[in-house]
Scaffold this motif. Structure first.
Motif, PDB file in Angstrom:
ATOM      1  N   CYS A  42       0.813  -1.869   0.218  1.00 50.66           N
ATOM      2  CA  CYS A  42       0.000   0.422  -0.090  1.00 50.66           C
ATOM      3  C   CYS A  42       0.694   1.373  -0.180  1.00 50.66           C
ATOM      4  O   CYS A  42       0.136   2.602  -0.247  1.00 50.66           O
ATOM      5  CB  CYS A  42      -0.483  -0.134   0.913  1.00 50.66           C
ATOM      6  N   ILE A  43       1.896   1.046   0.552  1.00 49.96           N
ATOM      7  CA  ILE A  43       2.468   2.332   0.781  1.00 49.96           C
ATOM      8  C   ILE A  43       3.375   3.081  -0.652  1.00 49.96           C
ATOM      9  O   ILE A  43       3.523   3.943  -1.033  1.00 49.96           O
ATOM     10  CB  ILE A  43       3.976   2.298   1.167  1.00 49.96           C
ATOM     11  N   GLU A  44       4.114   1.537  -1.255  1.00 49.10           N
ATOM     12  CA  GLU A  44       4.558   1.719  -2.866  1.00 49.10           C
ATOM     13  C   GLU A  44       3.205   2.841  -3.424  1.00 49.10           C
ATOM     14  O   GLU A  44       2.353   3.765  -4.694  1.00 49.10           O
ATOM     15  CB  GLU A  44       4.638   0.909  -3.231  1.00 49.10           C
ATOM     16  N   CYS A  45       1.906   1.614  -3.741  1.00 46.85           N
ATOM     17  CA  CYS A  45       0.474   2.173  -4.647  1.00 46.85           C
ATOM     18  C   CYS A  45       0.675   3.467  -3.724  1.00 46.85           C
ATOM     19  O   CYS A  45      -0.073   4.121  -4.742  1.00 46.85           O
ATOM     20  CB  CYS A  45      -0.318   0.859  -3.696  1.00 46.85           C
ATOM     21  N   LYS A  46       0.267   3.819  -2.869  1.00 46.06           N
ATOM     22  CA  LYS A  46       0.075   5.266  -2.238  1.00 46.06           C
ATOM     23  C   LYS A  46       0.738   6.859  -3.125  1.00 46.06           C
ATOM     24  O   LYS A  46       0.436   8.112  -3.094  1.00 46.06           O
ATOM     25  CB  LYS A  46       0.249   5.534  -0.422  1.00 46.06           C
ATOM     26  N   SER A  47       2.409   6.070  -3.127  1.00 43.57           N
ATOM     27  CA  SER A  47       3.290   7.067  -3.763  1.00 43.57           C
ATOM     28  C   SER A  47       3.044   7.374  -4.981  1.00 43.57           C
ATOM     29  O   SER A  47       3.296   8.621  -5.554  1.00 43.57           O
ATOM     30  CB  SER A  47       4.567   6.772  -4.003  1.00 43.57           C
ATOM     31  N   TRP A  48       2.153   6.076  -5.685  1.00 42.29           N
ATOM     32  CA  TRP A  48       1.751   6.388  -6.756  1.00 42.29           C
ATOM     33  C   TRP A  48       0.844   7.439  -7.304  1.00 42.29           C
ATOM     34  O   TRP A  48       0.760   8.290  -7.896  1.00 42.29           O
ATOM     35  CB  TRP A  48       1.347   5.392  -7.718  1.00 42.29           C
ATOM     36  N   ALA A  49      -0.343   7.051  -6.008  1.00 39.89           N
ATOM     37  CA  ALA A  49      -1.109   8.286  -6.162  1.00 39.89           C
ATOM     38  C   ALA A  49      -0.528   9.470  -5.830  1.00 39.89           C
ATOM     39  O   ALA A  49      -0.706  10.656  -6.495  1.00 39.89           O
ATOM     40  CB  ALA A  49      -2.525   7.435  -5.588  1.00 39.89           C
ATOM     41  N   ALA A  50       0.404   9.722  -4.692  1.00 40.72           N
ATOM     42  CA  ALA A  50       0.490  11.324  -4.815  1.00 40.72           C
ATOM     43  C   ALA A  50       0.967  11.374  -6.275  1.00 40.72           C
ATOM     44  O   ALA A  50       1.136  12.831  -6.062  1.00 40.72           O
ATOM     45  CB  ALA A  50       1.749  10.986  -3.421  1.00 40.72           C
ATOM     46  N   ASP A  51       2.179  10.774  -6.950  1.00 42.58           N
ATOM     47  CA  ASP A  51       2.922  11.452  -7.762  1.00 42.58           C
ATOM     48  C   ASP A  51       1.239  11.676  -9.112  1.00 42.58           C
ATOM     49  O   ASP A  51       1.687  12.786  -9.185  1.00 42.58           O
ATOM     50  CB  ASP A  51       2.978  10.467  -8.422  1.00 42.58           C
ATOM     51  N   SER A  52       1.000  10.985  -9.200  1.00 40.99           N
ATOM     52  CA  SER A  52      -0.368  11.206  -9.985  1.00 40.99           C
ATOM     53  C   SER A  52      -1.512  12.949  -9.633  1.00 40.99           C
ATOM     54  O   SER A  52      -1.140  14.014 -10.188  1.00 40.99           O
ATOM     55  CB  SER A  52      -1.834  10.455  -9.789  1.00 40.99           C
ATOM     56  N   LEU A  53      -1.401  13.243  -7.957  1.00 40.98           N
ATOM     57  CA  LEU A  53      -1.965  14.367  -7.664  1.00 40.98           C
ATOM     58  C   LEU A  53      -0.674  15.591  -8.069  1.00 40.98           C
ATOM     59  O   LEU A  53      -1.394  16.194  -8.484  1.00 40.98           O
ATOM     60  CB  LEU A  53      -2.420  14.035  -6.115  1.00 40.98           C
ATOM     61  N   VAL A  54       0.290  15.098  -7.679  1.00 41.64           N
ATOM     62  CA  VAL A  54       1.441  16.215  -7.563  1.00 41.64           C
ATOM     63  C   VAL A  54       1.025  16.864  -9.061  1.00 41.64           C
ATOM     64  O   VAL A  54       1.383  18.044  -9.266  1.00 41.64           O
ATOM     65  CB  VAL A  54       2.347  16.054  -7.272  1.00 41.64           C
ATOM     66  N   ARG A  55       1.209  15.909  -9.744  1.00 40.93           N
ATOM     67  CA  ARG A  55       1.398  15.871 -11.208  1.00 40.93           C
ATOM     68  C   ARG A  55      -0.229  16.951 -12.043  1.00 40.93           C
ATOM     69  O   ARG A  55       0.615  18.271 -12.402  1.00 40.93           O
ATOM     70  CB  ARG A  55       1.367  15.061 -12.387  1.00 40.93           C
ATOM     71  N   LEU A  56      -0.745  16.417 -11.102  1.00 41.97           N
ATOM     72  CA  LEU A  56      -2.323  17.230 -11.316  1.00 41.97           C
ATOM     73  C   LEU A  56      -2.002  19.118 -11.070  1.00 41.97           C
ATOM     74  O   LEU A  56      -2.729  19.768 -11.678  1.00 41.97           O
ATOM     75  CB  LEU A  56      -3.721  16.863 -11.212  1.00 41.97           C
ATOM     76  N   LEU A  57      -1.629  19.208  -9.590  1.00 44.19           N
ATOM     77  CA  LEU A  57      -2.169  20.053  -8.819  1.00 44.19           C
ATOM     78  C   LEU A  57      -0.638  20.970  -9.023  1.00 44.19           C
ATOM     79  O   LEU A  57      -0.426  22.484  -8.934  1.00 44.19           O
ATOM     80  CB  LEU A  57      -1.615  20.338  -7.190  1.00 44.19           C
ATOM     81  N   LYS A  58       0.456  20.809  -9.912  1.00 47.04           N
ATOM     82  CA  LYS A  58       1.557  21.484 -10.027  1.00 47.04           C
ATOM     83  C   LYS A  58       1.028  22.398 -10.656  1.00 47.04           C
ATOM     84  O   LYS A  58       2.013  23.735 -10.241  1.00 47.04           O
ATOM     85  CB  LYS A  58       3.322  20.302 -10.331  1.00 47.04           C
ATOM     86  N   PRO A  59       0.937  22.608 -12.106  1.00 46.58           N
ATOM     87  CA  PRO A  59       0.520  23.846 -12.752  1.00 46.58           C
ATOM     88  C   PRO A  59      -0.654  25.238 -12.129  1.00 46.58           C
ATOM     89  O   PRO A  59      -0.293  25.736 -12.520  1.00 46.58           O
ATOM     90  CB  PRO A  59       0.151  22.984 -13.907  1.00 46.58           C
ATOM     91  N   MET A  60      -1.272  23.900 -10.887  1.00 43.80           N
ATOM     92  CA  MET A  60      -2.611  25.167 -10.901  1.00 43.80           C
ATOM     93  C   MET A  60      -1.660  25.934  -9.985  1.00 43.80           C
ATOM     94  O   MET A  60      -1.818  27.415 -10.045  1.00 43.80           O
ATOM     95  CB  MET A  60      -3.206  24.234 -10.257  1.00 43.80           C
ATOM     96  N   GLN A  61      -0.719  25.284  -8.810  1.00 43.33           N
ATOM     97  CA  GLN A  61       0.155  25.527  -7.950  1.00 43.33           C
ATOM     98  C   GLN A  61       0.920  26.712  -8.088  1.00 43.33           C
ATOM     99  O   GLN A  61       1.412  28.014  -8.287  1.00 43.33           O
ATOM    100  CB  GLN A  61       0.668  25.053  -7.142  1.00 43.33           C
ATOM    101  N   GLU A  62       1.849  26.910  -9.486  1.00 43.45           N
ATOM    102  CA  GLU A  62       2.400  27.677 -10.378  1.00 43.45           C
ATOM    103  C   GLU A  62       1.414  29.318 -10.463  1.00 43.45           C
ATOM    104  O   GLU A  62       2.292  30.012 -10.232  1.00 43.45           O
ATOM    105  CB  GLU A  62       2.842  27.233 -11.337  1.00 43.45           C
ATOM    106  N   ARG A  63       1.107  28.644 -11.273  1.00 41.26           N
ATOM    107  CA  ARG A  63      -0.571  29.974 -11.562  1.00 41.26           C
ATOM    108  C   ARG A  63      -1.225  30.830  -9.941  1.00 41.26           C
ATOM    109  O   ARG A  63      -1.206  31.961 -10.272  1.00 41.26           O
ATOM    110  CB  ARG A  63      -1.827  29.244 -11.945  1.00 41.26           C
ATOM    111  N   ARG A  64      -1.055  29.867  -9.087  1.00 43.69           N
ATOM    112  CA  ARG A  64      -1.479  30.514  -8.037  1.00 43.69           C
ATOM    113  C   ARG A  64      -0.785  31.734  -7.277  1.00 43.69           C
ATOM    114  O   ARG A  64      -0.989  32.051  -7.188  1.00 43.69           O
ATOM    115  CB  ARG A  64      -1.909  29.483  -7.021  1.00 43.69           C
TER     116      ARG A  64
END
Ligand code: TRP
Ligand code: SF4
Length: 347
Positions: free
Chosen positions: A275-297
């Motif tokens: 689960c730890i590995e699986c969760k780190s992949w989920a975090a990767d996906s979220l970070v990929r989504l949020l990064k550009p938003m946070q750049e603009r923010r």
């Protein structure tokens, strides 16, 4: 305004100024709005007056919270060149139309709105026995109809309010339309409700304290994922699990690529991954989504006035459109602001 704007269908939607937005707000509304900007003539409104229908006793944070919502809208990609972003309270026409609607709306229509009884029973920490709370679906009807909107993107919980809006439009047209309807009857555009769980596995909601914010920095996102609940059947690393019964699995379904999803499906069911590995992949996906938003923010956080000015300019455009509707409304009600000679006089 872009060419062809007048031939596009008009969309209006609103969001309460709850402060910083979370992933649930994004998936449930904002993402959908961003996708509508090119196809429709969009008006998106921070409904700050609506905040007062439940939180009237302390208004000290309304403006700050409205600005936070504006940051997230702009960060998520709502583009003031393509759509009108504005504050409800800067367009007094909403209040004028709400007042006129209040004259023609039978009390029973408001009392039988499903959210009304439900919230009065469920919310015990404040007195919702107010006139404003009973009337708030009518304020929403005014928000929509003051722009003669054709479509209203909303979640399931708001469909009854759009239905009420149609009934109000019909009643107004019947009283004052003289054969020519003043208002269209707007349709709900139901936002497909992706099941977005919070970190505790319940629906993501500010009131549960289980949110991941759009503005959460990467370490915070990763930390929140680490403590997120998983399929309870996977007690030990060697126990197989089922992503369909796991909140982290739900996040993958919404935010991860097909390849990652395939690895999760296989690895979880065979206990090939932890689960730890699986969760780190989920975090990767979220970070990929949020990064550009946070750049603009960042730009708006550093200079909040930029966001303010964008919504202020949007409010002026909204006033223009709302003002045109109000002229039609007043004329239909024989209450235009122009002088008319009393009957029998020629001057
Ligand atoms: N009532 C909506 C909510 O609680 C917010 C809202 C206010 C709205 N005015 C609106 C939504 C007009 C759509 C159109 O979420
Ligand atoms: Fe959930 Fe992933 Fe663990 Fe499976 S491996 S239970 S999907 S966190």
């Amino acid at each position: 305004m872009t060419p062809g704007a007048t031939t596009r269908k008009r969309v209006l939607s609103g969001m309460r100024p709850t402060g910083k937005l979370h992933l649930g707000n994004f998936v449930g509304a904002l993402q959908n709005w961003v996708g509508m900007q090119d196809q429709y003539e969009c008006f998106f409104c921070v409904v700050d007056w609506h905040a007062l229908t439940t939180d009237y006793a302390d208004t000290s944070r309304v403006k700050e919270n409205s600005l936070e919502v504006a940051f997230d809208w702009l960060a998520a990609g709502l583009d003031p060149e393509k759509c009108v972003l504005f504050f409800q309270s800067h367009v007094p026409e909403h209040a004028e139309l709400h007042l006129l609607f209040s004259m023609i709306t039978p009390l029973g229509w408001l009392e039988r709105v499903p959210t009304y009884k439900e919230q009065r029973e469920n919310i015990k920490d404040k007195d919702l026995g107010t006139y404003g709370f009973l009337g708030y679906p009518l304020l929403q009807a005014a928000d929509i109809l003051v722009y003669k909107a054709d479509c209203v993107p909303v979640g399931e919980d708001q469909v009854a309010h759009v239905e009420l809006t149609r009934e109000i439009a019909r009643r107004f047209n019947a009283f004052y339309g003289s054969g020519k309807p003043v208002f269209p009857e707007p349709q709900s555009l139901l936002t497909p409700a992706a099941k977005l769980p919070g970190t505790d596995g319940r629906k993501m909601s500010k009131s549960y304290g289980n949110t991941i914010m759009l503005a959460d920095p990467e370490p915070v996102v990763r930390q929140k994922l680490k403590t997120m609940v998983t399929d309870p059947a996977r007690v030990r690393r060697s126990d197989p699990g089922n992503p369909d019964l796991c909140p982290v699995g739900d996040l993958h379904k919404i935010f991860s690529s097909n390849e990652t999803m395939a690895k999760v499906n296989d690895g979880c069911r065979t206990a090939g991954i932890g689960c730890i590995e699986c969760k780190s992949w989920a975090a990767d996906s979220l970070v990929r989504l949020l990064k550009p938003m946070q750049e603009r923010r960042k730009k708006f956080e550093q200079n909040p006035r930029l966001a303010w000015d964008i919504l202020e300019a949007g409010s002026q455009r909204a006033r223009q459109a709302a003002g045109e509707t109000m002229q039609d409304v007043r004329a239909a009600m024989h209450m235009s602001l122009d002088y008319e000679a009393p009957q029998g006089r020629a001057d």
